[in-house]
Design a protein around this motif. Structure first.
Motif, short mmCIF file in Angstrom:
data_model
loop_
_atom_site.label_atom_id
_atom_site.label_comp_id
_atom_site.label_asym_id
_atom_site.label_seq_id
_atom_site.Cartn_x
_atom_site.Cartn_y
_atom_site.Cartn_z
N GLY A 124 -4.87 7.26 -7.34
CA GLY A 124 -4.57 7.99 -8.49
C GLY A 124 -3.72 9.14 -8.13
O GLY A 124 -3.36 10.07 -9.26
N VAL A 125 -3.07 9.17 -7.14
CA VAL A 125 -2.33 10.06 -6.48
C VAL A 125 -0.65 9.68 -6.89
O VAL A 125 -0.44 8.43 -6.12
N SER A 126 0.22 10.14 -7.60
CA SER A 126 1.43 9.68 -8.21
C SER A 126 2.27 9.91 -7.17
O SER A 126 2.04 10.51 -6.10
N ASP A 127 3.45 9.01 -7.11
CA ASP A 127 4.49 8.98 -5.95
C ASP A 127 5.04 10.43 -5.87
O ASP A 127 5.40 10.84 -4.72
N ASP A 128 5.24 11.20 -7.26
CA ASP A 128 5.67 12.37 -7.28
C ASP A 128 5.03 13.46 -6.42
O ASP A 128 5.49 14.13 -5.59
N HIS A 129 3.63 13.25 -6.57
CA HIS A 129 2.59 14.26 -6.09
C HIS A 129 2.60 13.86 -4.27
O HIS A 129 2.63 14.66 -3.71
N ALA A 130 2.71 12.55 -4.02
CA ALA A 130 2.38 12.19 -2.48
C ALA A 130 3.66 12.70 -2.21
O ALA A 130 3.64 13.01 -0.89
N ALA A 131 5.11 12.71 -2.49
CA ALA A 131 6.16 13.10 -1.89
C ALA A 131 6.04 14.72 -1.50
O ALA A 131 6.87 14.95 -0.85
N THR A 190 0.96 7.55 9.96
CA THR A 190 0.98 7.08 8.68
C THR A 190 -0.07 7.17 7.89
O THR A 190 -1.29 6.86 8.64
N PHE A 191 -0.33 7.53 6.80
CA PHE A 191 -1.59 7.40 6.02
C PHE A 191 -1.99 7.12 4.78
O PHE A 191 -0.59 7.08 4.10
N GLU A 192 -2.53 6.52 4.40
CA GLU A 192 -2.67 5.81 2.97
C GLU A 192 -2.86 6.89 1.90
O GLU A 192 -3.59 7.84 2.12
N THR A 198 0.87 -1.36 0.09
CA THR A 198 -0.11 -0.04 -0.11
C THR A 198 0.83 1.17 -0.12
O THR A 198 1.72 1.42 0.66
N SER A 199 0.53 2.26 -0.75
CA SER A 199 1.32 3.47 -0.92
C SER A 199 0.76 4.37 0.32
O SER A 199 -0.47 4.48 0.54
N VAL A 200 1.92 4.83 1.10
CA VAL A 200 1.76 5.40 2.29
C VAL A 200 2.46 6.91 2.22
O VAL A 200 3.69 6.83 1.46
N VAL A 201 2.24 7.71 3.12
CA VAL A 201 3.18 8.92 3.69
C VAL A 201 2.95 8.92 5.04
O VAL A 201 2.27 8.52 5.76
N ALA A 202 3.84 9.69 5.77
CA ALA A 202 3.98 9.56 7.23
C ALA A 202 4.65 10.97 7.63
O ALA A 202 5.72 11.27 7.05
#
Length: 386
Positions: A137-144, A131-133, A93-97
């Protein structure tokens, strides 16, 4: 695992032990990590920063003789869980934290201490609770970009900017551009952006700035000469005289209650909201000297050197001076949702991507404001130049 370390200001790609998630922690495979201006500062001014941070109670900020893996603007995919976790998301799963790591020994700043390896690496450890999922549709570039945009959202929130206010952004580097994006996302109608760099001025316009100024040619304060904002103490005095004359022209009007009610409704004079996004000595003094009366100044830029300004000038103009740092979890999550909904588009800030071998060159490239705004690291890439 492979990672970029910094030691005595030197950046090197090395093989280091992979982090192991502890209680309440998640292991994340890094897909992107942004290079932040604070990373550039920390590389050169780690000891001065460590001394300042120690004064407010954190003794573990990186020093020049430490070996540290930097990087706090990251996104990735869940790889494994430590003990005592809810295991909320499937592996992959793609996440940010939030880049803070809670450990039995205390809280550490991810990527800014040797006690919490950062995102300039193939893997990073985060706390599950922050941590948040990443929405579909959100790209890795934008999530970063969640982390740096959250800094900007916090600055805008602290500025208490209203839609009808004029916002002035001094400095259009990555953080200034992020502030412009957030101001427009919050519905602020007039944003003035100022920067000496032609490249950054172009990016400011792409981010939505309504007026873009080259301060070498035109002052960002020039447009206030004919505005409704008060320019000097005599203007404020004249406003008071005119207001009282109008109120007392109606004999039965309880002028004091009317004035107090107007103040509560926000009808009292106010100045623009100014965002200092340069972080160099002399900028605060320049703003204090030239901003209109009653301006609110939000200092977002990180100045690593001692600085001075004239308090009497700020006093004469009744300026507010606020300093901001980071964000709270709600602001971080809200930023992610704003990116996912399309309310904020971080694309204008993204000017290049490198692999781990390209990080040292990227640091050099970021020293030239005409080349880049935000360079991302993709640990799987072999690109050596953005």
């Amino acid at each position: 695992m492979r990672a970029v370390t910094v030691h005595e200001g030197q950046l090197n790609v090395e093989e280091i032990p992979a982090p192991v998630p502890g209680p309440g922690q998640v292991l994340v495979d890094v897909t992107r990590c942004g290079i932040c201006g604070s990373d550039l500062h920390a590389r050169q001014h780690a000891d001065e920063t460590a001394d300042a941070v120690a004064e407010v109670g954190y003794d573990h900020f990186m020093r020049s003789n430490h070996t540290v893996v930097m990087g706090h603007e990251f996104t990735g995919r869940v790889a494994a869980y430590g003990p005592k976790t809810r295991k909320k998301w499937p592996v992959g799963t793609s996440v940010v934290a939030l880049p803070i790591l809670g450990t039995p020994e205390g809280i550490h700043l991810t990527g800014l201490t040797r006690h919490a390896t950062g995102g300039y690496a193939e893997q990073v450890v985060v706390n599950e609770s922050v941590t948040f999922e990443v929405p579909d549709g959100v790209s890795d570039d934008h999530a970063a970009m969640t982390e740096p945009l959250a800094v900007a959202l916090h600055a805008v929130n602290r500025g208490e900017v209203k839609a009808k206010d004029t916002a002035v952004v001094i400095g259009c580097g990555p953080i200034g551009l992020a502030v412009i994006l957030m101001l427009k996302a919050q519905g602020v109608r007039t944003v003035i952006a100022s920067d000496f760099s032609a490249g950054r001025r172009a990016l400011a316009a792409r981010c939505g700035a309504d007026v873009v100024v080259n301060p070498a040619v035109e002052s960002p304060w020039a447009s206030f000469a004919d505005s409704t904002y008060l320019q000097g103490p005599t203007d404020l005095g004249q406003f008071g005289l005119d207001t009282m004359k109008q109120l007392r022209a109606v004999p039965l009007l309880p002028w004091r209650r009317v004035m107090e009610a107007a103040q509560k409704l926000g009808a009292a004079p106010r100045g623009p909201v100014v965002f200092e996004c340069v972080g160099m000595p002399g900028i605060i003094e320049d703003i204090v000297s030239h901003a209109p009366l009653l301006s609110r100044v939000v200092v977002v830029g990180v100045c690593m050197e001692p600085d001075t300004f004239r308090p009497v000038m700020a006093l004469n103009k009744e300026l507010e001076l606020r300093f901001v740092f980071a964000y709270d979890p709600a602001e971080f999550h809200r930023t992610l949702m704003m990116i996912a909904s399309g309310k904020v588009d971080p694309s204008p800030l993204l000017t290049g991507t490198v692999g781990l071998e390209g990080v040292a060159t990227a640091f050099d490239q970021l020293a030239d404001p005409e080349q880049h705004a935000k360079i991302l690291i993709d640990p799987t890439s072999r690109a050596t130049r953005a």
